[in-house]
Design a protein around this motif. Structure first.
Motif, PDB file in Angstrom:
ATOM      1  N   ARG A   1       0.835  -1.203   0.000  1.00  0.00           N
ATOM      2  CA  ARG A   1       0.000   0.000   0.000  1.00  0.00           C
ATOM      3  C   ARG A   1       0.863   1.242   0.000  1.00  0.00           C
ATOM      4  NH1 ARG A   1      -3.631  -1.794   4.938  1.00  0.00           N
ATOM      5  NH2 ARG A   1      -4.582  -3.623   4.025  1.00  0.00           N
ATOM      6  N   ARG A   2       0.298   2.286  -0.548  1.00  0.00           N
ATOM      7  CA  ARG A   2       0.978   3.566  -0.341  1.00  0.00           C
ATOM      8  C   ARG A   2       0.073   4.453   0.482  1.00  0.00           C
ATOM      9  NH1 ARG A   2       1.617   6.499  -6.081  1.00  0.00           N
ATOM     10  NH2 ARG A   2      -0.568   6.832  -6.603  1.00  0.00           N
ATOM     11  N   ASN A   3       0.695   5.134   1.424  1.00  0.00           N
ATOM     12  CA  ASN A   3      -0.025   5.983   2.369  1.00  0.00           C
ATOM     13  C   ASN A   3       0.572   7.386   2.320  1.00  0.00           C
ATOM     14  OD1 ASN A   3      -1.350   3.635   3.400  1.00  0.00           O
ATOM     15  ND2 ASN A   3       0.440   3.230   4.674  1.00  0.00           N
ATOM     16  N   TRP A   4      -0.265   8.363   2.594  1.00  0.00           N
ATOM     17  CA  TRP A   4       0.271   9.722   2.734  1.00  0.00           C
ATOM     18  C   TRP A   4       1.371   9.707   3.787  1.00  0.00           C
ATOM     19  CZ3 TRP A   4      -4.804  13.097   3.382  1.00  0.00           C
ATOM     20  CH2 TRP A   4      -5.461  13.183   2.150  1.00  0.00           C
ATOM     21  N   ASP A   5       2.423  10.450   3.521  1.00  0.00           N
ATOM     22  CA  ASP A   5       3.496  10.576   4.505  1.00  0.00           C
ATOM     23  C   ASP A   5       3.705  12.059   4.772  1.00  0.00           C
ATOM     24  OD1 ASP A   5       5.459   9.904   6.259  1.00  0.00           O
ATOM     25  OD2 ASP A   5       6.715   8.835   4.830  1.00  0.00           O
ATOM     26  N   CYS A   6       4.631  12.377   5.649  1.00  0.00           N
ATOM     27  CA  CYS A   6       4.804  13.773   6.017  1.00  0.00           C
ATOM     28  C   CYS A   6       6.241  14.028   6.440  1.00  0.00           C
ATOM     29  CB  CYS A   6       3.842  14.111   7.156  1.00  0.00           C
ATOM     30  SG  CYS A   6       4.177  15.689   7.902  1.00  0.00           S
ATOM     31  N   CYS A   7       6.821  15.108   5.922  1.00  0.00           N
ATOM     32  CA  CYS A   7       8.227  15.415   6.197  1.00  0.00           C
ATOM     33  C   CYS A   7       8.431  15.926   7.623  1.00  0.00           C
ATOM     34  CB  CYS A   7       8.767  16.401   5.181  1.00  0.00           C
ATOM     35  SG  CYS A   7       7.833  17.939   5.092  1.00  0.00           S
ATOM     36  N   SER A   8       7.338  16.089   8.396  1.00  0.00           N
ATOM     37  CA  SER A   8       7.507  16.497   9.801  1.00  0.00           C
ATOM     38  C   SER A   8       7.819  15.312  10.704  1.00  0.00           C
ATOM     39  CB  SER A   8       6.227  17.136  10.341  1.00  0.00           C
ATOM     40  OG  SER A   8       5.849  18.220   9.574  1.00  0.00           O
ATOM     41  N   PHE A   9       7.725  14.106  10.164  1.00  0.00           N
ATOM     42  CA  PHE A   9       7.946  12.915  10.989  1.00  0.00           C
ATOM     43  C   PHE A   9       9.423  12.522  11.010  1.00  0.00           C
ATOM     44  CE2 PHE A   9       3.503  11.349   9.517  1.00  0.00           C
ATOM     45  CZ  PHE A   9       2.895  12.264  10.357  1.00  0.00           C
ATOM     46  N   ALA A  10       9.856  12.034  12.166  1.00  0.00           N
ATOM     47  CA  ALA A  10      11.251  11.618  12.303  1.00  0.00           C
ATOM     48  C   ALA A  10      11.588  10.468  11.356  1.00  0.00           C
ATOM     49  CB  ALA A  10      11.523  11.202  13.748  1.00  0.00           C
ATOM     50  N   LEU A  11      10.634   9.577  11.127  1.00  0.00           N
ATOM     51  CA  LEU A  11      10.909   8.407  10.290  1.00  0.00           C
ATOM     52  C   LEU A  11      11.017   8.744   8.814  1.00  0.00           C
ATOM     53  CD1 LEU A  11       8.694   5.406  11.529  1.00  0.00           C
ATOM     54  CD2 LEU A  11      11.160   5.641  11.583  1.00  0.00           C
ATOM     55  N   PHE A  12      10.548   9.929   8.441  1.00  0.00           N
ATOM     56  CA  PHE A  12      10.451  10.283   7.025  1.00  0.00           C
ATOM     57  C   PHE A  12      11.783  10.128   6.301  1.00  0.00           C
ATOM     58  CE2 PHE A  12      10.268  13.394   3.515  1.00  0.00           C
ATOM     59  CZ  PHE A  12       9.088  13.024   2.897  1.00  0.00           C
ATOM     60  N   THR A  13      12.853  10.557   6.944  1.00  0.00           N
ATOM     61  CA  THR A  13      14.156  10.498   6.278  1.00  0.00           C
ATOM     62  C   THR A  13      15.115   9.507   6.941  1.00  0.00           C
ATOM     63  OG1 THR A  13      14.675  12.450   7.580  1.00  0.00           O
ATOM     64  CG2 THR A  13      14.251  12.805   5.237  1.00  0.00           C
ATOM     65  N   LEU A  14      14.602   8.700   7.866  1.00  0.00           N
ATOM     66  CA  LEU A  14      15.511   7.777   8.558  1.00  0.00           C
ATOM     67  C   LEU A  14      16.043   6.719   7.596  1.00  0.00           C
ATOM     68  CD1 LEU A  14      16.696   6.917  11.344  1.00  0.00           C
ATOM     69  CD2 LEU A  14      14.747   5.380  11.549  1.00  0.00           C
ATOM     70  N   HIS A  15      17.366   6.603   7.537  1.00  0.00           N
ATOM     71  CA  HIS A  15      17.984   5.614   6.657  1.00  0.00           C
ATOM     72  C   HIS A  15      18.036   4.251   7.348  1.00  0.00           C
ATOM     73  CE1 HIS A  15      20.455   8.931   4.406  1.00  0.00           C
ATOM     74  NE2 HIS A  15      19.156   9.113   4.361  1.00  0.00           N
TER      75      HIS A  15
END
Lengths: 346, 245
Positions: free
Chosen positions: A264-278
């Motif tokens: 599935r694809r879900n809306w995401d948000c750049c305010s979340f810590a996980l957004f850019t976690l490698h």
């Protein structure tokens, strides 16, 4: 403002007749409907169901083309066998959307750019091709609307297939696209405009800051305490992104057990810590300060550099929804003031 | 070979174990994939050769410490389940009063028979591999963790505040009703269950990794509330947090 392909005049009652006709044909019609105090796009059978007075819907137009969650693939592993993948068809029934606001329609242009930039997103694309947008000029705005500062204002017709300008005894319809022409065939009592029609005045949304000044300041202030100040007011709840008509980032997850499942694809948000976690554990945006900066930079700098347009249309939803009172207009005003101070001293 | 699993409880109401038995639609599937070798609430089998230990409850006495160390030695993977095990939960309220007073309050003139310690979450005594938060733990969260462990992947852990799920559920904000809600600083994953049912978030899943305390302060101040007001609420489930102490 764009020059319409065609201009038509219709008497009062045209919309009721159009919706009736479309429903008889079995076409899906979405329009702003009020329920539990909130106005959102919902399926209607008759024009009476439409909200009478609304500044804008709570959830933006984007959800019609880009749902908050969508299955894009299914997979299955019969015991001991190979994994079998099966594609999923986009749910893209022909749809007429009535009563969309100019800001949201202008935002569709931003989504078009992203979903067709390198890869043509078929889920988005199929829905886009099957959806006709009837925009309507805003006669009222609220204190959070700022389309006059970043976009074309309350009477902007760009992005609509048919744009409605209400008049005292009906409406002036601006037919903007081929899809719009096709819809116009279902509109009864339409006469070519004579050019003397006087649309009712649109809402005043005065310019509250000079948007042209913003990018220049952003170019030079990647590292600045300003971002810390902005971020201290952010709860990181993501509501601003979810309700932003141009925010388009999504996350892809597999919902599965050990036998199979779906992607599935879900809306995401750049305010979340996980957004850019490698995967490595490194996070290039380790704090809220860098995340808030990215959100603004993306809208007013990166998107402009890459695609030649801003990714903010002034709908004001992020201001209305923020529980912590963050106000992007004030942030943008602060930036233009800072810019003025810098260029004054130079 | 099916992985062997065991379930243990410490200081708790055992409600989280009940939640597992409540997974009625999924129980048969789960049981077809694992072998249960120890589960006091559900079977008379008692074996110590388990791969995965699910542990409920907090550590509050020397006996608890001894038992949990033994379980850690036996288990390849230890999963703490529910607020008592993951954060100390409401048992931690005990730590805000003199231990002797608490012991006498509970056991009266038999207080001398029972040794006691300040309450700790399991992770402060032994290494915890995974946590399933909540009071009681969330069924879906549990199924997700079990599924992940059986599929050989990392379980998903939410790292954003309850506000995210609350906004997605399209709930009105509890602060707009003049209430104090812990949603802005509490780890999500419950689907904002309490605010979706017109109650405040009590913070049972513990503080989110990176709570935005400045913004949360603003939210309070704008509504004429003080940090003291919120601290009282913190203590119910988040007594472990520095801010509540």
């Amino acid at each position: 403002m764009k020059e319409p392909e065609q201009k038509l005049v219709v008497p009062n009652g045209w919309l009721e007749a159009l919706v009736r006709k479309l429903r008889v044909q079995g076409t899906r019609v979405l329009a702003p409907v009020e329920r539990d105090g909130a106005v959102d796009f919902r399926e209607i059978n008759s024009a009476d169901e439409m909200a009478a007075n609304y500044v804008n819907t709570r959830v933006p137009l984007k959800e019609i083309l880009f749902p908050r969650t969508e299955t894009i693939l299914e997979f299955d592993q019969p015991s001991g066998g190979d994994v079998v993948f099966s594609g999923v068809e986009a749910n893209a029934a022909p749809t007429i959307v009535i009563g969309a606001r100019p800001c949201d329609l202008s935002a569709i242009g931003v989504l078009d750019t992203v979903f067709n930039w390198d890869y043509h997103d078929t889920f988005y694309g199929q829905r886009r091709a099957n959806t006709t947008f009837v925009g309507v000029a805003c006669r009222e705005a609220d204190g959070n609307c700022f389309c006059g500062s970043v976009a074309g204002g309350a009477g902007e017709n760009e992005g609509s297939d048919v744009f409605v300008r209400p008049t005292a005894d009906g409406a002036l319809l601006e037919i903007m696209t081929e899809r719009g022409k096709k819809l116009a065939q279902s509109i009864d009592d339409a006469a070519p405009a004579a050019g003397k029609e006087e649309p009712l005045p649109v809402a005043a949304t005065e310019e509250r800051f000079d948007v042209e000044k913003i990018k220049g300041w952003l170019d030079d202030h990647f590292d600045d305490d300003f971002w810390l100040d902005v971020s201290l007011k952010c709860l990181g709840c993501g509501a601003c992104s979810y309700l932003c008509p141009t925010c388009h980032c999504f996350d892809i997850v597999d919902e599965s057990d050990w036998r199979g499942g779906e992607r599935r694809r879900n809306w995401d948000c750049c305010s979340f810590a996980l957004f850019t976690l490698h995967t490595s554990g490194h996070n290039p945006r380790p704090d809220q300060q860098s995340r808030c900066r990215n959100r603004l930079m993306h809208k007013f700098k990166y998107f402009v550099e890459r695609f030649g347009r801003r990714a903010c249309v002034g709908c004001g939803r992020c201001i209305r929804v923020c529980g912590a009172g963050q106000n992007i207009v004030n942030v943008l005003i602060d930036i233009t003031r800072a810019e003025a101070a810098t260029s004054g001293s130079a | 070979m099916k992985p062997k699993v065991a379930f243990f409880d410490f200081t708790s109401c055992e409600g989280c174990q009940l939640q597992k038995l409540n997974c009625e639609d999924e129980l048969v599937t789960i049981l077809s994939a694992v072998e249960v070798v120890n589960f006091r609430e559900a079977t008379s089998v008692r074996r110590d050769d388990y791969d995965i230990a699910f542990v409920e409850g907090s550590i509050s006495s020397p006996t608890c410490v001894e038992r949990i160390r033994k379980i850690r030695e036996n288990a390849k993977v230890l999963v703490a389940i529910g607020a008592c095990a993951t954060t100390g939960g409401i048992n931690m309220l005990k730590n805000f009063r003199p231990l002797e007073e608490v012991r006498e309050y509970v056991y009266g003139d038999k207080a001398g028979y029972f040794d006691t310690l300040p309450v700790r979450p399991v992770g402060q005594v032994v290494k915890v591999d995974y946590k399933i938060h909540g009071c009681p733990m969330d069924k879906q969260d549990y199924i997700e963790t079990v599924t992940a462990l059986l599929s050989g992947r990392e379980p998903r852990l939410t790292r954003y505040p309850v506000c995210v799920e609350c906004k997605t559920a399209e709930n009105p904000c509890r602060y707009d009703f003049g209430e104090i809600c812990l949603g802005p600083v509490t780890r999500a994953g419950c689907g904002a269950r309490c605010p979706s049912n017109n109650a405040i978030c009590f913070g049972c899943r513990g503080l989110v990794d990176d709570p935005k305390t400045d913004a949360a302060d603003d939210v309070l101040r704008e509504r004429g509330l003080s940090v003291q007001d919120i601290l009282k609420k913190y203590r119910l489930f988040c007594g472990y947090a520095e801010v509540a102490q």
